[in-house]
Design a protein around this motif. Structure first.
Motif, PDB file in Angstrom:
ATOM      1  N   UNK A  61       3.031   4.350  -8.021  1.00  0.00           N
ATOM      2  CA  UNK A  61       2.222   3.528  -7.137  1.00  0.00           C
ATOM      3  C   UNK A  61       0.802   4.060  -7.169  1.00  0.00           C
ATOM      4  N   UNK A  62       0.027   3.723  -6.154  1.00  0.00           N
ATOM      5  CA  UNK A  62      -1.360   4.164  -6.139  1.00  0.00           C
ATOM      6  C   UNK A  62      -1.515   5.570  -5.574  1.00  0.00           C
ATOM      7  N   UNK A  67       0.816  -1.212   0.000  1.00  0.00           N
ATOM      8  CA  UNK A  67       0.000   0.000   0.000  1.00  0.00           C
ATOM      9  C   UNK A  67       0.851   1.264   0.000  1.00  0.00           C
ATOM     10  N   UNK A  68       1.941   1.258   0.719  1.00  0.00           N
ATOM     11  CA  UNK A  68       2.719   2.479   0.929  1.00  0.00           C
ATOM     12  C   UNK A  68       3.817   2.681  -0.101  1.00  0.00           C
ATOM     13  N   UNK A  82      -6.950   3.007  -3.920  1.00  0.00           N
ATOM     14  CA  UNK A  82      -6.446   3.500  -2.634  1.00  0.00           C
ATOM     15  C   UNK A  82      -7.363   3.080  -1.485  1.00  0.00           C
ATOM     16  N   UNK A  83      -8.665   3.266  -1.674  1.00  0.00           N
ATOM     17  CA  UNK A  83      -9.617   2.954  -0.609  1.00  0.00           C
ATOM     18  C   UNK A  83      -9.621   1.465  -0.280  1.00  0.00           C
ATOM     19  N   UNK A  84      -9.631   0.623  -1.292  1.00  0.00           N
ATOM     20  CA  UNK A  84      -9.691  -0.808  -1.013  1.00  0.00           C
ATOM     21  C   UNK A  84      -8.384  -1.330  -0.424  1.00  0.00           C
ATOM     22  N   UNK A  85      -7.251  -0.782  -0.813  1.00  0.00           N
ATOM     23  CA  UNK A  85      -5.992  -1.193  -0.192  1.00  0.00           C
ATOM     24  C   UNK A  85      -5.939  -0.739   1.268  1.00  0.00           C
ATOM     25  N   UNK A  86      -6.389   0.470   1.545  1.00  0.00           N
ATOM     26  CA  UNK A  86      -6.430   0.934   2.940  1.00  0.00           C
ATOM     27  C   UNK A  86      -7.401   0.097   3.768  1.00  0.00           C
ATOM     28  N   UNK A  87      -8.546  -0.234   3.189  1.00  0.00           N
ATOM     29  CA  UNK A  87      -9.498  -1.093   3.897  1.00  0.00           C
ATOM     30  C   UNK A  87      -8.908  -2.478   4.166  1.00  0.00           C
ATOM     31  N   UNK A  88      -8.142  -2.991   3.233  1.00  0.00           N
ATOM     32  CA  UNK A  88      -7.548  -4.317   3.450  1.00  0.00           C
ATOM     33  C   UNK A  88      -6.566  -4.294   4.616  1.00  0.00           C
ATOM     34  N   UNK A  89      -5.786  -3.230   4.713  1.00  0.00           N
ATOM     35  CA  UNK A  89      -4.853  -3.104   5.841  1.00  0.00           C
ATOM     36  C   UNK A  89      -5.626  -2.989   7.149  1.00  0.00           C
TER      37      UNK A  89
END
Length: 162
Positions: free
Chosen positions: A37-38, A23-24, A65-72
């Motif tokens: 990156x995203x 994500x980062x 971005x939103x779905x990667x943050x939600x996954x974390x």
């Protein structure tokens, strides 16, 4: 049983680390001129970074971005819930809540990586048409998908023992 528990904890922490890195870090797409990156695109000479992708393809990038943050977030909450359930569940019960949260994390990573895969031609023709490769963060996102899926199923199948 302690060895299995230790393996599950280490596996979950490794999965969370993969999600954080994917994500980062700035390596979803790379070539000689840039890495992207995203969040933004940085040029190899180190002169500057731009967020052109967000401005030009806002909806797709924001969904990624939103779905990667939600996954974390789901992965971290799942870890906390697993530890709490470890001490609170009755003998013989399953870790359904932790497993469900981990499967939601897996679903979010899959959605983000799938959107990026589908839209990558649109994203990267803006800077460098038809050149470059997927970076290690993109690959880590797909590996994290597999790991979160495996650990989610593991949590649902696992029963608490003495």
């Amino acid at each position: 049983m302690l060895v299995l528990l230790g393996f599950i904890l280490v596996f979950h922490l490794a999965t969370a680390a993969l999600l954080f890195i994917a994500t980062i870090n700035n390596a979803w797409w790379r070539n000689d001129l840039l890495s992207t990156d995203i969040w933004m695109t940085c040029f190899s000479n180190g002169s500057h970074c731009v967020s052109e992708l967000v401005e030009k393809y806002g909806d797709c990038i924001k969904a990624i971005q939103a779905t990667m943050c939600l996954s974390v977030i789901f992965c971290c909450i799942s870890f906390i819930v697993f530890v709490v359930q470890l001490f609170r569940l009755q003998k013989g019960q399953r870790f359904y809540i932790a497993g469900t949260l981990q499967l939601l994390s897996s679903l979010c990573v899959m959605i983000a990586a799938s959107i990026y895969t589908n839209q990558q031609e649109n994203f990267h023709t803006y800077f460098t048409p038809n050149s470059g490769n997927y970076g290690y963060s993109y690959i880590l996102a797909w590996i994290a998908f597999a790991f979160t899926l495996i650990s989610g199923v593991m949590y649902i199948v696992l029963r608490k023992r003495k």
